[in-house]
Design a protein around this motif. Structure first.
Motif, short mmCIF file in Angstrom:
data_model
loop_
_atom_site.label_atom_id
_atom_site.label_comp_id
_atom_site.label_asym_id
_atom_site.label_seq_id
_atom_site.Cartn_x
_atom_site.Cartn_y
_atom_site.Cartn_z
N ASP A 1 0.82 -1.08 0.01
CA ASP A 1 0.29 -0.14 -0.04
C ASP A 1 0.97 1.37 0.00
N ASN A 2 0.55 2.34 -0.74
CA ASN A 2 1.41 3.60 -0.72
C ASN A 2 1.02 4.15 0.74
N GLN A 3 2.31 4.68 1.22
CA GLN A 3 2.42 5.10 2.67
C GLN A 3 1.26 6.05 2.99
N ARG A 4 0.73 7.01 2.41
CA ARG A 4 -0.44 7.66 2.54
C ARG A 4 -1.57 7.15 3.12
N ASP A 5 -2.02 5.83 2.30
CA ASP A 5 -2.98 5.20 2.67
C ASP A 5 -2.88 4.19 4.20
N VAL B 1 10.35 8.68 1.23
CA VAL B 1 9.14 8.18 1.75
C VAL B 1 8.13 9.22 1.41
N TRP B 2 6.98 8.93 1.32
CA TRP B 2 5.85 9.86 0.96
C TRP B 2 5.90 11.29 1.79
N TRP B 3 6.10 10.95 3.02
CA TRP B 3 5.89 12.35 3.87
C TRP B 3 7.31 13.26 3.90
N ASP B 4 8.26 12.67 3.09
CA ASP B 4 9.50 13.27 3.17
C ASP B 4 9.74 13.74 1.81
N ALA B 5 8.76 14.77 1.40
CA ALA B 5 8.80 15.44 -0.07
C ALA B 5 9.71 16.18 -0.07
N VAL C 1 3.41 17.36 3.60
CA VAL C 1 2.66 16.95 2.21
C VAL C 1 1.29 16.94 2.24
N ASP C 2 0.62 17.06 3.67
CA ASP C 2 -0.67 17.19 3.80
C ASP C 2 -1.00 17.86 5.25
N ALA C 3 -0.86 19.30 5.10
CA ALA C 3 -0.91 19.96 6.15
C ALA C 3 -2.28 20.02 6.78
N ALA C 4 -3.45 19.83 6.02
CA ALA C 4 -4.77 19.58 6.63
C ALA C 4 -4.72 18.60 7.43
#
Length: 539
Positions: free
Chosen positions: A169-173, A533-537, A228-231
């Motif tokens: 699964d992608n890391q966001r999920d 990784v996803w959150w380390d954009a 990556v997703d401040a909200a």
């Protein structure tokens, strides 16, 4: 605790590790234990002990993140060449085994927690231990997702359903799924249900403290997403803050060790090896940081070893922790007499000892022996200090959390100093001293960037001081603080950059090939040491 760890050992011995081969055995029938002949609640200490294995010692943190984030340094020469992985980003002979350890240990721990949940079923009298096990499971899966990125999640731990090659699964999920599971677990604790005692942490089954751990973990995971997703980061951080995370050092999540029964501290086991004890030192960056503010932690955690190689290699001989003589070892040097020999480092102070006992690194600070050689030393896993620093950042960003940035920062700094007593009584810093230091070094609130710099530099020093190196590295990747310069050394595996992730174990490409190939497409830059990784954009 002896009984708890014996049960843990039985399960640990029977579980095969990984997330592909052996899934059916892992999830269906470990040692043919069933509700009829085993109390599944005893799998909680097994899962907790697996977390010890995943974040300490040769599992990776000492050999990778400790040096990548420039908290430790090593000349990695002679019998300690495996420290080249962390200090110089140069591969040692067993690097592929080292990078697989955390993956294997955490999937094992997640499986142990899953077995507990299945064995106990919906028994209302076991709701509290089930909730604790779910929190530990989330800790495991979040840990390996932070290290590697995409992982098997939605189809993982389902070997009993015939899913032996789970998709990635992608890391966001993964993150959003784990946060939802975490929230459910926290809300499931019940004060009217029986307490549980099968807990190797200092909580001893206290459900109020377990809930605080859950909310602190929620806050940590929320803050990972700031780039990556401040909200979503704000939503979950505010929820964690409102729920009630850790607020004092008594809330720290600390795991007890039991060396006499085979459950010693893995960091101490590693550092007690004579070559490790001799060549593992605090980094120049870390010691310079503490000295800049006359930080009381300096004398609590650092010492200059006795003169000469023999005495400096003897774990029974303590060093000198006088503040004024402490000096950190610069990363990126060896003792092989070439251009990168430590004697060529700027400001080289000279060695100690004479003749064949001469130590070129004798004047550089090492972690105090009292903190690194006790095989029964408890393991500090998560603390109120970290939580306070994260709350300080959330508040500085203007999010709705109780308190203000300066207050949270001051609380975090004081708690950081006081937490060291957990590792060894000789490192104790009194509340009065810690409070005075925190008051004398307030948060810079002149700008958001100034606040973020101070908060996250202290987070780095705090987690590093009690050997939570993976967490220090995770937060460095997220925040960008402190500002670190990569070492330059020939033969590296990360193209002269500080590694930003661990590579997925090589056998995944063989045993779970199609899923692996589909999964790594979600890694920014690919499955290598500099992928993200996803959150380390990238900013």
């Amino acid at each position: 605790m002896k009984k708890l760890l014996i049960y843990s050992g039985i399960l640990l011995a029977g579980l095969q590790v990984g997330c592909t081969k052996g899934f059916e055995e892992l999830n269906t029938d470990p040692l043919r234990i069933s509700p009829g002949n085993f109390d599944g609640a005893y799998l909680l200490p097994a899962a907790q002990r697996s977390y010890v294995g995943t974040m300490t010692g040769y599992a990776g943190s000492l050999l990778f993140q400790a040096g990548w984030v420039q908290l430790l340094a090593s000349t990695s020469t002679g019998g300690a060449t495996y420290y080249s992985n962390m200090d110089k980003y140069v591969p040692s002979s067993n690097i592929n085994s080292y990078t697989a350890n955390s993956w294997n240990n955490s999937f094992s721990g997640a499986t142990q927690a899953q077995q507990l949940l299945k064995l106990l079923g919906d028994d209302p009298s076991k709701v509290n231990v089930r909730s604790a096990a779910k929190i530990v499971q989330v800790m495991h899966l979040a840990f390996i997702s932070d290290l590697y990125g995409p992982i098997p999640y939605s189809e993982a731990l389902r070997g009993d359903e015939g899913i032996n090659n789970p998709k990635y699964d992608n890391q966001r999920d993964v993150y959003l799924g784990l946060l939802a599971e975490l929230e459910t677990a926290i809300n499931s604790f019940s004060s009217s249900a029986p307490a549980f005692t099968n807990d190797i942490s200092t909580y001893g089954g206290n459900i109020d403290k377990w809930k605080k751990l859950g909310y602190s973990l929620m806050l940590r995971m929320a803050m990972r997403m700031t780039k990556v997703d401040a909200a979503a980061a704000r939503q979950w951080a505010e929820k964690a803050a409102a729920g009630g995370p850790m607020s004092s050092i008594e809330d720290n999540y600390v795991l007890r060790m039991d060396f006499a029964n085979g459950y010693g501290n893995p960091n101490s086991s590693a550092i007690r090896v004579s070559d490790d004890f001799y060549q593992v030192r605090w980094s120049k960056n870390f010691i310079d940081f503490l000295k800049a503010t006359n930080d009381p932690r300096l004398t609590a955690v650092a010492e200059i070893p006795p003169a000469g190689i023999a005495a400096a290699s003897n774990v029974a001989i303590a060093g000198d922790n006088t503040a004024g003589i402490q000096l950190g070892l610069p990363n990126g040097y060896d003792m092989n007499e070439g251009d990168k020999d430590i004697t060529n480092a700027p400001g080289y102070p000279g060695g100690t000892g004479t003749g064949g006992d001469f130590s070129p690194i004798g004047r550089y600070s090492r972690p105090r022996a009292a903190l690194t050689t006790n095989l029964n030393a408890p393991l500090v896993v998560m603390t109120s200090a970290e939580t306070s620093f994260l709350l300080a950042e959330a508040s500085a960003r203007g999010w709705t959390v109780p308190g203000n940035p300066a207050l949270h920062y001051r609380n975090g700094l004081s708690a950081a100093l006081q937490t060291l007593a957990t590792m060894d009584a000789s490192a104790a810093i009194s509340a009065a001293t810690a409070d005075a230091f925190a008051a004398a070094n307030p948060l810079d609130v002149s700008s958001l960037n100034a606040s973020l710099k101070m908060i996250n530099e202290q987070y780095w020093a705090t987690t590093g001081s009690y050997f939570s190196f993976v967490e220090a590295w995770n937060n460095w990747r997220r925040s960008g603080f402190p500002n670190l310069t990569p070492v330059s050394f020939p033969g590296g595996f990360s193209s002269g950059q500080i590694p930003r992730r661990q590579i997925i174990p090589l056998n995944e490409a063989v045993l779970n090939g199609p899923s692996y190939q589909a999964g790594i497409g979600d890694i920014q830059g690919g499955d290598n040491w500099t992928g993200r990784v996803w959150w380390d954009a990238a900013n």
